[in-house]
Design a protein around this motif. Structure first.
Motif: not given
Length: 455
Positions: A90-102
């Motif tokens: 829910g953060s602008r800091l991580f707006a484009d983060f794609i989880a690299p693993q489960d």
């Protein structure tokens, strides 16, 4: 809004038997999610990914594989890693983060045949009792769009209550997956700390407290998800085994504490509803004694908050110093407070946390289950951190959260079950707490209690 007619276990049985396919169940869930956008419970979908995953489950079934959650559509909270999905906290800091693993728990759910159909809303960094964030705005209560479902797992809880999915996976560091379920009328389970591996994932501001927490319409679906996720894993040093056999619930020593032994306000409708529920359980044959835990002097959530504030400051203090406006203003205030706490302040909060855990340990040396309210009030406007009044008293912003955080600090398992509603139909919950490691006993007892409350 079209609601599903099947539980997770019914879907798994039907998909396994070939009466429906995982692709069909995924398409139906995606349709419900699309029709319920106004709730803002689901912040990300990826239909192509979901349908590919569902087709893979169908292929595994045709190859003869057995999966306890075959084709079950699930929602994952927006702070838990799911490989290839946008996970933002829910953060602008991580707006484009794609989880690299489960995360290990998600890996296990996929192995069990579950299909992720979306990502559920959370407050920023899961650090607020109302589900709203700078990226996505407010999540709305499924019974009244002017109200909040609470937080921080408001998206997952709302999605289950609205019938979008039968099962959602949240997190709980202070009640985040018990209070929202209580406010929307579903069940939410906080396992013992370490019962379900937590990572890999984001660095956690709630050191040694947060757990993966299943949310569902009933206890049976929660137990199904728990068994799929639980168990030690060498990748998580805190993950531990739990008792394998459930105790016979007939002989359990059960206590009821109307206010958890705290001087806190509770709305009359909640207090009376809990007393009525306990009376029904007693009439059904459970032996329940009125008994409060005994807390050390100064035991309050306020005494524990330096841990959350300092954790947020440790992780995000540098970004705050560069631009505080990037954060939710309520989270910015917590970070600012965390930067001001001294080492002694934080150590004092750790001492308070340990004292609370010891008090709970002493209590559960003589009691097997504890019944309390999950929340002291029903839902309130989503524009506020909490209700203005509780129990006839002016309420602080965290007064709605008084009955859940101590459980996290003691690392105990607890579950919230629907218990009643006010005159407007707004739900509240019964919290059941057990000794650490007795998760299966708690779930077995919760199924029995759930049946009595629904009778």
């Amino acid at each position: 809004m079209t609601k599903p007619t099947h539980s997770a276990r019914e879907i798994a049985a039907a998909v396994t038997a070939g009466r429906m396919t995982a692709v069909d169940t995924a398409k139906a869930a995606l349709g419900r999610i699309d029709a319920a956008k106004a709730l803002n419970a689901v912040v990300t979908t990826d239909p192509a990914r979901t349908l590919a995953d569902a087709a893979a489950v169908d292929d595994r079934l045709r190859a003869g594989e057995t999966m306890p959650l075959a084709g079950v559509p699930i929602l994952v909270k927006d702070n838990i890693w799911a490989s290839g999905w946008r996970i933002t906290q829910g953060s602008r800091l991580f707006a484009d983060f794609i989880a690299p693993q489960d995360a290990i728990a998600i890996e296990r759910l996929r192995k069990a045949g579950a299909v992720i159909v979306g990502i559920g809303a959370t407050s920023e960094f899961a650090s607020k009792g109302v589900t709203t964030s700078p990226l996505y705005g407010p999540t709305r209560h499924p019974l009244d769009p002017a109200l909040t479902p609470g937080g921080s797992s408001g998206g997952p809880a709302t999605a289950v209550a609205a019938g979008l999915v039968p099962l959602a996976i949240g997190t709980d560091a202070g009640g985040s997956s018990r209070r929202p379920p209580a406010h929307v009328g579903v069940a939410g389970f906080k396992p013992s700390y370490g019962a379900i591996p937590y990572g890999p994932g984001f660095a956690e501001p709630f050191f040694g407290l947060s757990v993966i927490a299943p949310i569902a319409a009933d206890v049976a679906d929660i137990a199904l998800a728990f068994e799929a996720m639980a168990g030690a894993d060498p990748r998580d040093p805190d993950a531990a085994g739990i008792a394998q056999e459930a105790e016979d619930i007939a002989g359990l020593r059960i206590a009821f504490s109307p206010r958890l032994g705290l001087d806190v306000a509770v709305d009359d409708v909640v207090a009376n509803g809990l007393v009525s529920a306990v009376a029904r359980l007693s009439a059904a044959g459970l032996s329940i004694a009125l008994r409060d835990p005994t807390w050390p002097a100064g035991a309050t959530e306020e005494a524990l908050m330096p841990l959350q504030h300092a954790g947020l400051a440790a992780l995000h203090g540098d970004a705050f110093r560069k631009d505080p406006t990037v954060f939710d203003p309520d989270i910015a205030r917590q970070i600012e407070r965390g930067l001001s706490w001294s080492g002694a302040d934080v150590a004092g909060a750790l001492v308070a946390s340990a004292a609370i855990a010891n008090a709970f340990a002493a209590f559960f040396a003589e009691v097997d289950l504890l019944l309390t309210p999950t929340v002291p009030c029903v839902a309130w406007p989503f524009t506020q951190l909490g209700p203005d009044m509780i129990g006839g008293r002016a309420a602080s912003p965290r007064a709605h959260a008084v009955f859940t955080p101590f459980v996290n600090h003691a690392r105990l398992p607890a579950i919230s079950l629907p218990c009643g509603t006010d005159a407007r139909g707004l739900p509240f919950g019964l919290q059941i707490i057990a000794r650490r490691g007795q998760d299966r006993t708690l779930l077995r007892a919760a199924r029995h209690i759930e049946a009595q409350l629904q009778a």
